[in-house]
Enzyme design. Sequence first.
Site, PDB file in Angstrom:
ATOM      1  N   SER A  13       0.901  -1.224  -0.019  1.00  0.00           N
ATOM      2  CA  SER A  13       0.013   0.014  -0.117  1.00  0.00           C
ATOM      3  C   SER A  13       1.033   1.317  -0.012  1.00  0.00           C
ATOM      4  O   SER A  13       0.531   2.353  -0.748  1.00  0.00           O
ATOM      5  CB  SER A  13      -1.131  -0.045   1.301  1.00  0.00           C
ATOM      6  N   ASN A  14       1.907   1.131   0.544  1.00  0.00           N
ATOM      7  CA  ASN A  14       2.939   2.286   0.423  1.00  0.00           C
ATOM      8  C   ASN A  14       3.320   2.740  -0.889  1.00  0.00           C
ATOM      9  O   ASN A  14       3.463   3.929  -1.344  1.00  0.00           O
ATOM     10  CB  ASN A  14       4.041   2.156   1.471  1.00  0.00           C
ATOM     11  N   ARG A  68      22.112 -15.210   4.228  1.00  0.00           N
ATOM     12  CA  ARG A  68      21.593 -13.992   4.023  1.00  0.00           C
ATOM     13  C   ARG A  68      22.523 -13.177   3.206  1.00  0.00           C
ATOM     14  O   ARG A  68      21.994 -12.298   2.540  1.00  0.00           O
ATOM     15  CB  ARG A  68      21.444 -13.113   5.588  1.00  0.00           C
ATOM     16  N   ASN A 110      13.456   3.777   5.067  1.00  0.00           N
ATOM     17  CA  ASN A 110      12.528   3.002   5.399  1.00  0.00           C
ATOM     18  C   ASN A 110      11.309   3.530   6.205  1.00  0.00           C
ATOM     19  O   ASN A 110      11.420   4.790   6.576  1.00  0.00           O
ATOM     20  CB  ASN A 110      13.133   1.962   6.604  1.00  0.00           C
ATOM     21  N   HIS A 112       8.761   3.104   9.470  1.00  0.00           N
ATOM     22  CA  HIS A 112       8.552   2.308  10.407  1.00  0.00           C
ATOM     23  C   HIS A 112       7.111   2.694  11.156  1.00  0.00           C
ATOM     24  O   HIS A 112       7.039   3.876  11.512  1.00  0.00           O
ATOM     25  CB  HIS A 112       9.696   2.459  11.585  1.00  0.00           C
ATOM     26  N   LEU A 147      18.835  -1.761  13.617  1.00  0.00           N
ATOM     27  CA  LEU A 147      17.343  -2.014  13.181  1.00  0.00           C
ATOM     28  C   LEU A 147      16.642  -1.012  13.958  1.00  0.00           C
ATOM     29  O   LEU A 147      16.832  -0.506  14.988  1.00  0.00           O
ATOM     30  CB  LEU A 147      16.986  -3.478  14.091  1.00  0.00           C
ATOM     31  N   ASP A 148      16.020  -0.206  12.999  1.00  0.00           N
ATOM     32  CA  ASP A 148      15.279   1.112  12.960  1.00  0.00           C
ATOM     33  C   ASP A 148      15.857   2.124  13.891  1.00  0.00           C
ATOM     34  O   ASP A 148      15.430   2.793  14.447  1.00  0.00           O
ATOM     35  CB  ASP A 148      13.687   0.724  14.076  1.00  0.00           C
TER      36      ASP A 148
HETATM   37  C1  GRF Z   1       3.769  -0.472   6.852  1.00  0.00           C
HETATM   38  O1  GRF Z   1       2.762  -0.309   8.222  1.00  0.00           O
HETATM   39  C2  GRF Z   1       4.919   0.046   7.351  1.00  0.00           C
HETATM   40  O2  GRF Z   1       5.210   0.979   8.535  1.00  0.00           O
HETATM   41  C3  GRF Z   1       5.738  -1.171   7.753  1.00  0.00           C
HETATM   42  O3  GRF Z   1       5.135  -2.281   7.002  1.00  0.00           O
HETATM   43  C4  GRF Z   1       4.094  -2.007   6.682  1.00  0.00           C
HETATM   44  C5  GRF Z   1       3.628  -2.067   5.037  1.00  0.00           C
HETATM   45  O4  GRF Z   1       2.761  -2.037   4.408  1.00  0.00           O
HETATM   46  N1  GRF Z   1       7.247  -1.213   7.523  1.00  0.00           N
HETATM   47  P1  GRF Z   1       2.362  -2.074   2.730  1.00  0.00           P
HETATM   48  O5  GRF Z   1       3.053  -3.308   2.329  1.00  0.00           O
HETATM   49  O6  GRF Z   1       3.155  -0.666   2.353  1.00  0.00           O
HETATM   50  O7  GRF Z   1       0.970  -1.849   2.962  1.00  0.00           O
END
Ligand code: GRF
Length: 217
Positions: A13-14, A68, A110, A112, A147-148
């Site tokens: 969705s992003n 990895r 990223n 988060h 991480l984050d």
């Molecule tokens: C989002 O909530 C983002 O913050 C996290 O993973 C999710 C990804 O959602 N890192 P989408 O695949 O972009 O819908």
Amino acid sequence: MKNIVVLISGRGSNFVAIAEAARSQNWEAEGLKLACVLSNRPGVAGLERAREFGVPTAVVDHKDYQTREAFEEAMIEVIDRYEPAVIVLAGFMRVLTSRFVDHYAGKIINIHPALLPLFKGLDTHQRALDAGVRIHGCTVHFVSSELDGGSIIGQAVVPVLPGDDAHTLADRGLKVEHMLYPRAVRAVASGRVRLEAGRTQMDKDTALELVVLSSQA
Ligand code: GRF
């Protein structure tokens, strides 16, 4: 052209929010191009969304690699073909080694689903509810090998409301992710936001653009 490569693991969705902004704001006229969507999982919805937007897709399935490092080498081989200006992690669910992060120093971002440095890691919404915070949200940051833990680029804030559960809070947070992430991608890809000596640099107008305060329920 400054190429943007998007890494996903799921619904995307992003990615859709970024692709819609790129289309409606004509990013190509600014020299910014969504060059590729790369997934570590075959068959996920985000790959289908990418095809709908006419963005080339690639799959590097982590299950095909013993280590990895080997998985990341395969990703690097695909990504380097595009010589990206920015690599956008959008729901990409694999931890990246410092080898990968260093290869793209200052170019990986990223999103988060929490107001960092609070609630790193998973289950951020439930942990926010358990902590009793009244605001929650999301953070776009440069990726470091912690991480984050990389330097923050922008944040979006939503209220925590009575009766919220992890799902309602996640839905509210996702709406502002979709507002914030396209702005951040555009700003980093165009060079208005940079990582210098481990700190994020930008001008005041960009800083204001990269803070989203939402009281929408
Ligand atoms: C989002 O909530 C983002 O913050 C996290 O993973 C999710 C990804 O959602 N890192 P989408 O695949 O972009 O819908």
